[in-house]
Design a protein around this motif. Structure first.
Motif, mmCIF file in Angstrom:
data_model
loop_
_atom_site.group_PDB
_atom_site.id
_atom_site.type_symbol
_atom_site.label_atom_id
_atom_site.label_comp_id
_atom_site.label_asym_id
_atom_site.label_seq_id
_atom_site.Cartn_x
_atom_site.Cartn_y
_atom_site.Cartn_z
ATOM 1 N N LYS A 131 -42.215 -2.045 -31.572
ATOM 2 C CA LYS A 131 -43.562 -1.761 -31.038
ATOM 3 C C LYS A 131 -44.627 -2.388 -31.611
ATOM 4 O O LYS A 131 -45.506 -2.624 -30.598
ATOM 5 C CB LYS A 131 -43.768 0.054 -31.259
ATOM 6 C CG LYS A 131 -42.927 0.966 -30.716
ATOM 7 C CD LYS A 131 -43.478 2.371 -31.400
ATOM 8 C CE LYS A 131 -42.360 3.479 -31.137
ATOM 9 N NZ LYS A 131 -42.739 4.500 -31.855
ATOM 10 N N GLY A 133 -44.574 -5.657 -32.243
ATOM 11 C CA GLY A 133 -44.369 -6.854 -31.727
ATOM 12 C C GLY A 133 -43.578 -7.693 -32.745
ATOM 13 O O GLY A 133 -43.565 -8.938 -32.344
ATOM 14 N N ASN A 162 -48.208 -12.425 -30.943
ATOM 15 C CA ASN A 162 -47.131 -11.232 -30.701
ATOM 16 C C ASN A 162 -47.991 -10.032 -30.849
ATOM 17 O O ASN A 162 -48.159 -8.904 -30.165
ATOM 18 C CB ASN A 162 -46.182 -11.371 -31.301
ATOM 19 C CG ASN A 162 -44.979 -11.917 -30.538
ATOM 20 O OD1 ASN A 162 -45.036 -12.570 -29.479
ATOM 21 N ND2 ASN A 162 -43.800 -12.027 -31.140
ATOM 22 N N THR A 165 -50.568 -9.154 -28.179
ATOM 23 C CA THR A 165 -49.807 -8.644 -26.994
ATOM 24 C C THR A 165 -49.383 -7.420 -26.987
ATOM 25 O O THR A 165 -49.422 -6.548 -25.934
ATOM 26 C CB THR A 165 -48.566 -9.815 -26.847
ATOM 27 O OG1 THR A 165 -48.916 -11.184 -26.546
ATOM 28 C CG2 THR A 165 -47.587 -9.161 -25.558
ATOM 29 N N HIS A 166 -49.210 -6.858 -28.092
ATOM 30 C CA HIS A 166 -48.704 -5.507 -28.403
ATOM 31 C C HIS A 166 -49.704 -4.411 -28.901
ATOM 32 O O HIS A 166 -49.426 -3.376 -28.924
ATOM 33 C CB HIS A 166 -47.248 -5.360 -29.345
ATOM 34 C CG HIS A 166 -46.244 -5.953 -28.812
ATOM 35 N ND1 HIS A 166 -46.024 -7.363 -28.731
ATOM 36 C CD2 HIS A 166 -44.876 -5.395 -28.209
ATOM 37 C CE1 HIS A 166 -44.857 -7.435 -28.202
ATOM 38 N NE2 HIS A 166 -44.245 -6.540 -27.795
#
Length: 167
Positions: A131, A133, A162, A165-166
């Protein structure tokens, strides 16, 4: 450096001597202890005291996770993300919430990648890291002293890209 982080439901704070009993109680449960490589087991109050003394001192790299007035777990605050939670706290999203706070704090002050890992059989921990990333890097073998057997650990890493992004 000591600091406290706060989320909607949790306070992540430095350990203090009063934390020894709940640490010992949580880590004497084999369902919790089996996921922590090389943890002394059986885990007793003296182990809890030693852990808390280390975490309350200058070498501290972990924070106690508190929900309301109840201690529910522990999370590291270094570039190696690690955590464990009392069995009664499982399934309530505390690990993900605490980890998000620690990762955000890390990337607010550093660009360095974070690393972590989970024992292959620990699907809960795998979900938390995914969750956030984290991506797989390699597998290693470590001893789970609580169950007396070698376990495979999936090592993971998280880049700033990352994380963004998450997040």
């Amino acid at each position: 450096m000591t600091f406290t982080l706060q989320t909607d439901r949790l306070v992540l704070r430095p350990f203090c001597s009063a934390d020894s009993p709940w640490v010992a109680e949580a880590l004497q449960d084999v369902d919790v202890a089996q996921w922590i490589p090389l943890l002394p087991y059986p885990y007793g109050i003296d182990d809890g005291r030693a852990f808390v003394e280390l975490q309350a001192g200058p070498q501290a790299d972990a924070l106690a996770v508190i929900h309301g007035e109840t201690p529910v777990g522990c999370i590291t605050k270094a570039t190696e993300l690690g955590y464990w939670f009392h069995k009664s706290a499982w399934g309530q999203g505390f690990a993900t919430e605490a980890a998000r706070a620690v990762v955000a704090h890390h990337f607010n002050s550093a660009d360095a990648r974070m690393t972590s890992g989970y024992m292959i059989d620990n699907s809960r921990s795998q979900r938390v890291l995914s969750k956030l990333g984290f991506t797989p890097t390699e597998t290693v073998e470590r001893l789970s002293t609580a169950v007396g057997e070698m376990r495979t650990i999936q090592r993971m890493e998280l880049s700033r890209a990352n994380w963004v992004t998450h997040a």
